[in-house]
Design a protein around this motif. Sequence first.
Motif, PDB file in Angstrom:
ATOM      1  N   ALA A 227       0.830  -1.205   0.000  1.00 25.70           N
ATOM      2  CA  ALA A 227       0.000   0.000   0.000  1.00 25.70           C
ATOM      3  C   ALA A 227       0.865   1.255   0.000  1.00 25.70           C
ATOM      4  CB  ALA A 227      -0.922  -0.009   1.211  1.00 25.70           C
ATOM      5  N   HIS A 228       1.928   1.228   0.796  1.00 25.20           N
ATOM      6  CA  HIS A 228       2.846   2.370   0.863  1.00 25.20           C
ATOM      7  C   HIS A 228       3.461   2.647  -0.507  1.00 25.20           C
ATOM      8  CE1 HIS A 228       6.189   4.939   2.009  1.00 25.20           C
ATOM      9  NE2 HIS A 228       7.036   4.054   1.523  1.00 25.20           N
ATOM     10  N   HIS A 229       3.886   1.602  -1.195  1.00 22.53           N
ATOM     11  CA  HIS A 229       4.520   1.781  -2.505  1.00 22.53           C
ATOM     12  C   HIS A 229       3.543   2.413  -3.502  1.00 22.53           C
ATOM     13  CE1 HIS A 229       7.185   0.991  -5.887  1.00 22.53           C
ATOM     14  NE2 HIS A 229       6.167   0.424  -6.525  1.00 22.53           N
ATOM     15  N   ALA A 230       2.285   1.973  -3.468  1.00 21.80           N
ATOM     16  CA  ALA A 230       1.294   2.503  -4.409  1.00 21.80           C
ATOM     17  C   ALA A 230       1.059   3.992  -4.176  1.00 21.80           C
ATOM     18  CB  ALA A 230      -0.017   1.734  -4.269  1.00 21.80           C
ATOM     19  N   VAL A 231       0.888   4.386  -2.910  1.00 25.31           N
ATOM     20  CA  VAL A 231       0.625   5.791  -2.602  1.00 25.31           C
ATOM     21  C   VAL A 231       1.873   6.642  -2.843  1.00 25.31           C
ATOM     22  CG1 VAL A 231      -0.043   7.411  -0.779  1.00 25.31           C
ATOM     23  CG2 VAL A 231      -1.165   5.179  -0.947  1.00 25.31           C
ATOM     24  N   ARG A 232       3.025   6.117  -2.450  1.00 23.96           N
ATOM     25  CA  ARG A 232       4.277   6.861  -2.623  1.00 23.96           C
ATOM     26  C   ARG A 232       4.596   7.078  -4.098  1.00 23.96           C
ATOM     27  NH1 ARG A 232       7.119  10.658  -0.110  1.00 23.96           N
ATOM     28  NH2 ARG A 232       9.351  10.540  -0.550  1.00 23.96           N
ATOM     29  N   THR A 233       4.367   6.055  -4.907  1.00 21.22           N
ATOM     30  CA  THR A 233       4.635   6.169  -6.337  1.00 21.22           C
ATOM     31  C   THR A 233       3.755   7.239  -6.973  1.00 21.22           C
ATOM     32  OG1 THR A 233       5.310   3.842  -6.504  1.00 21.22           O
ATOM     33  CG2 THR A 233       4.610   4.931  -8.536  1.00 21.22           C
ATOM     34  N   ALA A 234       2.464   7.234  -6.624  1.00 19.27           N
ATOM     35  CA  ALA A 234       1.558   8.244  -7.165  1.00 19.27           C
ATOM     36  C   ALA A 234       1.966   9.646  -6.727  1.00 19.27           C
ATOM     37  CB  ALA A 234       0.128   7.951  -6.734  1.00 19.27           C
ATOM     38  N   SER A 235       2.366   9.760  -5.475  1.00 16.11           N
ATOM     39  CA  SER A 235       2.744  11.063  -4.940  1.00 16.11           C
ATOM     40  C   SER A 235       4.002  11.609  -5.616  1.00 16.11           C
ATOM     41  CB  SER A 235       2.969  10.950  -3.429  1.00 16.11           C
ATOM     42  OG  SER A 235       3.376  12.188  -2.879  1.00 16.11           O
ATOM     43  N   MET A 236       4.965  10.718  -5.895  1.00 16.06           N
ATOM     44  CA  MET A 236       6.248  11.145  -6.470  1.00 16.06           C
ATOM     45  C   MET A 236       6.174  11.351  -7.978  1.00 16.06           C
ATOM     46  SD  MET A 236       8.372  11.416  -3.932  1.00 16.06           S
ATOM     47  CE  MET A 236       9.987  11.371  -4.704  1.00 16.06           C
ATOM     48  N   SER A 237       5.293  10.614  -8.658  1.00 18.88           N
ATOM     49  CA  SER A 237       5.286  10.648 -10.121  1.00 18.88           C
ATOM     50  C   SER A 237       4.268  11.610 -10.714  1.00 18.88           C
ATOM     51  CB  SER A 237       5.014   9.240 -10.668  1.00 18.88           C
ATOM     52  OG  SER A 237       3.736   8.775 -10.260  1.00 18.88           O
ATOM     53  N   THR A 238       3.298  12.051  -9.909  1.00 20.48           N
ATOM     54  CA  THR A 238       2.248  12.933 -10.412  1.00 20.48           C
ATOM     55  C   THR A 238       2.253  14.233  -9.618  1.00 20.48           C
ATOM     56  OG1 THR A 238       0.916  10.961 -10.888  1.00 20.48           O
ATOM     57  CG2 THR A 238      -0.208  13.099 -10.959  1.00 20.48           C
ATOM     58  N   PRO A 239       2.679  15.346 -10.226  1.00 16.78           N
ATOM     59  CA  PRO A 239       2.801  16.604  -9.483  1.00 16.78           C
ATOM     60  C   PRO A 239       1.524  17.019  -8.770  1.00 16.78           C
ATOM     61  CG  PRO A 239       3.854  16.790 -11.629  1.00 16.78           C
ATOM     62  CD  PRO A 239       3.147  15.474 -11.625  1.00 16.78           C
ATOM     63  N   THR A 240       0.375  16.769  -9.376  1.00 15.44           N
ATOM     64  CA  THR A 240      -0.877  17.192  -8.751  1.00 15.44           C
ATOM     65  C   THR A 240      -1.238  16.335  -7.546  1.00 15.44           C
ATOM     66  OG1 THR A 240      -2.122  15.793 -10.286  1.00 15.44           O
ATOM     67  CG2 THR A 240      -1.800  18.104 -10.900  1.00 15.44           C
ATOM     68  N   MET A 241      -0.536  15.220  -7.332  1.00 18.27           N
ATOM     69  CA  MET A 241      -0.845  14.332  -6.211  1.00 18.27           C
ATOM     70  C   MET A 241       0.270  14.331  -5.171  1.00 18.27           C
ATOM     71  SD  MET A 241      -2.545  11.122  -8.284  1.00 18.27           S
ATOM     72  CE  MET A 241      -3.496  10.506  -6.894  1.00 18.27           C
ATOM     73  N   SER A 242       1.140  15.309  -5.226  1.00 13.86           N
ATOM     74  CA  SER A 242       2.262  15.388  -4.291  1.00 13.86           C
ATOM     75  C   SER A 242       1.775  15.501  -2.851  1.00 13.86           C
ATOM     76  CB  SER A 242       3.129  16.600  -4.631  1.00 13.86           C
ATOM     77  OG  SER A 242       4.192  16.724  -3.717  1.00 13.86           O
ATOM     78  N   GLY A 243       2.438  14.797  -1.950  1.00 18.05           N
ATOM     79  CA  GLY A 243       2.116  14.888  -0.527  1.00 18.05           C
ATOM     80  C   GLY A 243       1.066  13.924  -0.046  1.00 18.05           C
ATOM     81  N   LEU A 244       0.656  12.974  -0.869  1.00 11.39           N
ATOM     82  CA  LEU A 244      -0.363  12.012  -0.449  1.00 11.39           C
ATOM     83  C   LEU A 244       0.153  11.093   0.649  1.00 11.39           C
ATOM     84  CD1 LEU A 244      -1.976  10.680  -3.765  1.00 11.39           C
ATOM     85  CD2 LEU A 244      -2.818  12.461  -2.249  1.00 11.39           C
ATOM     86  N   SER A 245      -0.714  10.756   1.571  1.00  8.93           N
ATOM     87  CA  SER A 245      -0.437   9.702   2.553  1.00  8.93           C
ATOM     88  C   SER A 245      -1.766   9.177   3.074  1.00  8.93           C
ATOM     89  CB  SER A 245       0.436  10.208   3.699  1.00  8.93           C
ATOM     90  OG  SER A 245      -0.258  11.167   4.474  1.00  8.93           O
ATOM     91  N   SER A 246      -1.714   8.091   3.821  1.00  9.00           N
ATOM     92  CA  SER A 246      -2.953   7.463   4.280  1.00  9.00           C
ATOM     93  C   SER A 246      -2.696   6.632   5.525  1.00  9.00           C
ATOM     94  CB  SER A 246      -3.522   6.564   3.170  1.00  9.00           C
ATOM     95  OG  SER A 246      -4.675   5.876   3.614  1.00  9.00           O
ATOM     96  N   THR A 247      -3.729   6.454   6.301  1.00 10.18           N
ATOM     97  CA  THR A 247      -3.700   5.450   7.360  1.00 10.18           C
ATOM     98  C   THR A 247      -4.138   4.116   6.752  1.00 10.18           C
ATOM     99  OG1 THR A 247      -6.012   5.698   8.048  1.00 10.18           O
ATOM    100  CG2 THR A 247      -4.412   7.239   8.988  1.00 10.18           C
ATOM    101  N   LEU A 248      -4.025   3.047   7.511  1.00 11.43           N
ATOM    102  CA  LEU A 248      -4.486   1.743   7.051  1.00 11.43           C
ATOM    103  C   LEU A 248      -4.795   0.857   8.247  1.00 11.43           C
ATOM    104  CD1 LEU A 248      -4.970  -0.345   4.752  1.00 11.43           C
ATOM    105  CD2 LEU A 248      -2.569  -1.022   5.029  1.00 11.43           C
TER     106      LEU A 248
END
Length: 252
Positions: free
Chosen positions: A106-127
Motif C-alpha cells: 500500500a505504501h509503494h502505491a501511494v508513494r509512487t503516485a505522490s512522487m510521479s504525479t505533481p498534482t498528487m504530491s504529498g499524499l499519505s494514508s492510514t491503514l
Amino acid sequence: MTFIVVTILASCLSAMAVHGRRRNWPPGLPTTRPRLVAMGGTYEGSHGHPSDAYVIQERLIAAADGVGGAELCQSAAALALGAVVAARPQHPGSREEDMTECAQVAHHAVRTASMSTPTMSGLSSTLDLIILDPGERPCVRYAHVGGGAIWHCAKSAAPRLLTTSHGEDSRACGIGQASGPRPQVGTVPLRPGDRLVIVTDGVLQALGVARLTALIAEGASPAVCLDRVYDEMAAVEPKDDATVIIADFVTV
C-alpha cells in the motif's frame, strides 16, 4: 488520467463486498463456511472533503483515511486499499509477516503516485486491515498504521483494543510518507460469535474510546450496532469523515 482512475476506484471501494447466493450444496462438500459477516459505513464529516474509503470481503476488511489536498484525501485512501486488494493477502496459508508486506505494498502505491504525479504530491494514508484465516484453528491477522483502531470482542467478554494510535506521528509514519510505514501487526484466535471492529480516527475524535467500546460491547447485530454508532455521531456532527466497520465471525 491518474486522477480519473483514482476517482473511479474510490467510488467502487466502499461498495465492494461479497454477496452469497443460496444454492444446494453438492454431496460431500462441507456445510459450513467460516467467514466474516460485516456492515460498514462512512459518516461524512462537516468539512466537506471526503477522506475515508473502505472495503469489505468475506475474509478481508480494511479502512483507510487519506491525507492530502482537499480533492486528494480520498484518492490516497483508495490507492492504499486498491493495492491491498490486488495483493490478495487472504489466500490460504497467510502468515503474520504477510501483513507487514501488505502495508508496504500500500505504501509503494501511494508513494509512487505522490512522487510521479505533481498534482498528487504529498499524499499519505492510514491503514487498518484484518484478514481471516479460516483454517483448523481460525484466527484473524491484522495490520495497523496511523490514527484508526481495531477491536476484538470475544463472545461474552469485554471488547479488547488491539491497536495503539500513532497520534501525532500518524502522518510521519503513514502510508506514502518518505520514512515509510511502521505497521503494528498481530494475530488473534477466533471463535464463532466473536466480533471485530475497525474505525478511522474521525470516529474516535467524535465519540472517544470509552463510549465507542461501550457501544460495540452490546450484543446487537452488526447492522443494529452500526445504527447506534451512527445515531451518536449524528448528535456530535464530526468534522472529519468517520468510518465504522463491524464484523462477526460465523461458521454457517
